[in-house]
Write a protein that holds these residues in place. Sequence first.
Motif, mmCIF file in Angstrom:
data_model
loop_
_atom_site.group_PDB
_atom_site.id
_atom_site.type_symbol
_atom_site.label_atom_id
_atom_site.label_comp_id
_atom_site.label_asym_id
_atom_site.label_seq_id
_atom_site.Cartn_x
_atom_site.Cartn_y
_atom_site.Cartn_z
ATOM 1 N N ILE A 255 112.145 -4.788 -56.972
ATOM 2 C CA ILE A 255 112.192 -6.230 -56.739
ATOM 3 C C ILE A 255 110.798 -6.856 -56.862
ATOM 4 O O ILE A 255 110.656 -8.032 -57.215
ATOM 5 N N LEU A 256 109.753 -6.083 -56.596
ATOM 6 C CA LEU A 256 108.401 -6.646 -56.543
ATOM 7 C C LEU A 256 107.997 -7.404 -57.804
ATOM 8 O O LEU A 256 107.449 -8.511 -57.708
ATOM 9 N N PRO A 257 108.213 -6.851 -59.015
ATOM 10 C CA PRO A 257 107.795 -7.623 -60.203
ATOM 11 C C PRO A 257 108.501 -8.963 -60.342
ATOM 12 O O PRO A 257 107.969 -9.875 -60.989
ATOM 13 N N ILE A 258 109.690 -9.110 -59.762
ATOM 14 C CA ILE A 258 110.426 -10.361 -59.882
ATOM 15 C C ILE A 258 109.736 -11.473 -59.107
ATOM 16 O O ILE A 258 109.756 -12.640 -59.516
ATOM 17 N N ILE A 259 109.105 -11.145 -57.991
ATOM 18 C CA ILE A 259 108.485 -12.162 -57.138
ATOM 19 C C ILE A 259 106.971 -12.215 -57.333
ATOM 20 O O ILE A 259 106.266 -12.771 -56.496
ATOM 21 N N THR A 260 106.480 -11.640 -58.425
ATOM 22 C CA THR A 260 105.048 -11.616 -58.684
ATOM 23 C C THR A 260 104.689 -12.621 -59.766
ATOM 24 O O THR A 260 105.322 -12.631 -60.827
ATOM 25 N N PRO A 261 103.695 -13.485 -59.555
ATOM 26 C CA PRO A 261 103.240 -14.374 -60.625
ATOM 27 C C PRO A 261 102.816 -13.555 -61.842
ATOM 28 O O PRO A 261 102.150 -12.527 -61.706
ATOM 29 N N PRO A 262 103.193 -13.966 -63.047
ATOM 30 C CA PRO A 262 103.003 -13.123 -64.228
ATOM 31 C C PRO A 262 101.555 -12.786 -64.543
ATOM 32 O O PRO A 262 101.261 -11.700 -65.025
ATOM 33 N N PHE A 263 100.632 -13.710 -64.284
ATOM 34 C CA PHE A 263 99.242 -13.447 -64.637
ATOM 35 C C PHE A 263 98.667 -12.271 -63.860
ATOM 36 O O PHE A 263 97.822 -11.534 -64.358
ATOM 37 N N ILE A 686 94.202 -13.099 -57.327
ATOM 38 C CA ILE A 686 95.007 -12.080 -56.657
ATOM 39 C C ILE A 686 95.273 -12.467 -55.208
ATOM 40 O O ILE A 686 96.383 -12.270 -54.685
ATOM 41 N N ALA A 687 94.258 -13.025 -54.530
ATOM 42 C CA ALA A 687 94.445 -13.447 -53.142
ATOM 43 C C ALA A 687 95.524 -14.527 -53.038
ATOM 44 O O ALA A 687 96.387 -14.490 -52.151
ATOM 45 N N TYR A 688 95.485 -15.485 -53.939
ATOM 46 C CA TYR A 688 96.492 -16.541 -53.951
ATOM 47 C C TYR A 688 97.874 -15.950 -54.213
ATOM 48 O O TYR A 688 98.869 -16.316 -53.566
ATOM 49 N N SER A 689 97.960 -15.030 -55.164
ATOM 50 C CA SER A 689 99.244 -14.410 -55.487
ATOM 51 C C SER A 689 99.806 -13.635 -54.305
ATOM 52 O O SER A 689 101.021 -13.606 -54.085
ATOM 53 N N ALA A 690 98.922 -12.983 -53.548
ATOM 54 C CA ALA A 690 99.383 -12.243 -52.371
ATOM 55 C C ALA A 690 100.035 -13.182 -51.355
ATOM 56 O O ALA A 690 101.065 -12.857 -50.754
ATOM 57 N N VAL A 691 99.446 -14.366 -51.174
ATOM 58 C CA VAL A 691 100.028 -15.349 -50.262
ATOM 59 C C VAL A 691 101.395 -15.816 -50.776
ATOM 60 O O VAL A 691 102.367 -15.921 -50.010
ATOM 61 N N LEU A 692 101.481 -16.077 -52.078
ATOM 62 C CA LEU A 692 102.763 -16.482 -52.656
ATOM 63 C C LEU A 692 103.828 -15.412 -52.453
ATOM 64 O O LEU A 692 104.976 -15.705 -52.102
ATOM 65 N N MET A 693 103.467 -14.153 -52.663
ATOM 66 C CA MET A 693 104.423 -13.061 -52.539
ATOM 67 C C MET A 693 104.907 -12.915 -51.099
ATOM 68 O O MET A 693 106.076 -12.630 -50.851
#
Length: 728
Positions: A255-263, A686-693
């Motif tokens: 499931i993780l790749p589905i909720i990960t921003p692509p960049f 990456i820090a921003y993406s971690a918050v989004l996830m």
Amino acid sequence: MGRFSLTSDRAGLAWLGLLAAALGLVPWYKGNNLFAGPAASALTEALAGRGWLWPMIAVTSALSIAALTRGWQRSNLALGLTLGAFALLIWQGFAVGLRGPSADWVGSAFPRAADGQTGLGWGGFLAGIALTGLLSDLFAARGFCRGERFPAFCITAIVALLTLFVFFPILRLGIAAFVDPTGALALGTFWARISAPDLWGVACFAGAGRCGVVVNTVVLGVLSASFATALGLALALLVNRTDFRMKRALRAISILPIITPPFVVGVAIILLFGRTGLVTSFVADLMDVRPTRWIYGLPGILIAQVLAFAPVTFLVLLSTLEAINPTLEEASRTLGARSMTTFRKITWPLLRPGLAAAFLLAFIESLADFGNPIVLGGGYEVLSVKIFFAVVGARYDLGNAATLAMILLALTLIAFWLQMRWMGKKSYVTVTGKSDAGLTAPLPPILKIAVFAVVLPWVLFTLAVYIIIAAGGFVTDIGRWDLTPTLSHLVTAFRFEIAENGLQLYGSAWDSMITTLWVAGLAAPLTTLVGILTAWLVARQDFAGRRAFEFGTMLSFAVPGTVVGVSYVAAFNVPPVDITGTAAILIICFVFRNMPVGMRAGLAALAQIDKSMEEASQTMGAGGATTLRRVVLPLIRPAVFTALVYSFVTAMTAVSAVIFLVSARHNMATAYIMGRVEAGEYALAIAYSAVLMIVMIGCVALIQLAVGTRRLGRRQELQGRPAADPAE
């Protein structure tokens, strides 16, 4: 709104009243103050000398007079006047230029609108709603949807919305491909664009240079879809047909790749396999070789796309495997067939629909993918990136972008056609009303070994990528492998203070985060509403054109996100619907881009519900709206939650469409992350993406807790192991 009757025409009168208010009380042109009163209405504009508004007022007056007669809703006069009013409204919209109604459209005898009036305003918007409602009421009076107002209005409204936000942008994009920057027809320019050597070259196959952009896109799509489908099948077989004890963990990882921003996946791959990456440096030191930039280009994009799309193909193929009636496989083994023969002769042919759907889905996603190619592309050009730079580059060339987008759309439609041809007219139905309590066939030993050999490296690679993502935002410089712990990147993005004036937000990412949450929070319920409502209409209402209606609702799913973004720029950057740069265009894009998923979830849920319960509700006097609200929705609540989660997560992480639609005022999280990646600020991205996830994982967990899981009434394997194969 219940069944239509001659003595109950209050709905039609209400729509006429709304139309009259739109013409007489509300500002007709955009740019006027909404609270300016009747001075800005269409009636007052007409009295001030803008004569092109009189026909609309005259038609509305004629409709009002016709409504005084008994049975007026069944008359051809009312239908003709309503259709005429619709045509006038459309003409009004397209006659408006960037500085008001154009004399070329309305005639030189009519003066131009005042400066600042740049399109139809709230008056035109409300008039469109009123005419749509009135038209649906007239259709119901003629027996459409068995005379029920509610489904008639829903169908008419959805068709109108699809026409405006799906078909019209595609049509506008197609027109843009055939005109030059001045708006003149230029077939020669179109031919030069579409036949450019850099699009169709095949020199790479002969080792004599690079291939064209279209060839690159197709090659990447086929490879990505093939590998993603194979990996998804291995994951599905491991979960459904083996005694693997860590199935829940495997599902969570998938499931993780589905909720990960692509960049971010592309960035993690660079940090692992780039010229100074962890794995590259280790191999270079171990084998005493010089590091290269091999990850930039086709290999890097392919790795990232397979990692991103494999979970989607896994979910599709897992549902296909679970739907296969195990009685067929059990019968094969009872007749003496070995497990490999059963898999080859029974299971594999029944997987054909799932394999076709998974491959098609991965192929379309690869065509539309923008994040991975722009991060890892290097010199490997694909259509999505080329379209992006044609629109937002130094040389704005919408015509070239439209031509490339139409090629991309054509590739998608060809893929759909090939899938239909491959599937043919064979039947793959295995779930019937008869018992399906057989045991699923165990996976042949040789396939079990192959599945583990494929899945294990993928699991290790996925874990490595997400370790980078988990740690990268909380160390000093993950790109230079300075692993000193720090929260400076998180503070830069999300710094806040609690002062005397309350909470003060200072971080650079707050604006995009708040906008993303607002847009996703508004788009998700609207997407679910339209999708579930459409599913109910298709599954439960019998009306003329139902198949065409269903096909039209699925078209937006077939259109790649990049094409959607460019078509919205072409359609909504000028009147009559000038909404570029607003939050509305982002919400609308998400609603009609993701609506087919909610529709399919609703159709699957409704297929399991007997119509007799709804018929009983209607027999007791309930209308369509009441039956939908009190009977249908409670029974399909899992589908509602599924559609809600999917639309929310997609709105939080989408990039291929919205990258063309964001603005300085309404920026999205993915666009912000892209900017940080382009600037080399990997740790901040990456820090921003971690918050989004974290936000999305919390949402998915809450929804899954509320929905629960479905258990089928089939015999369970003993002690977690498949039953013994009688043929071995």
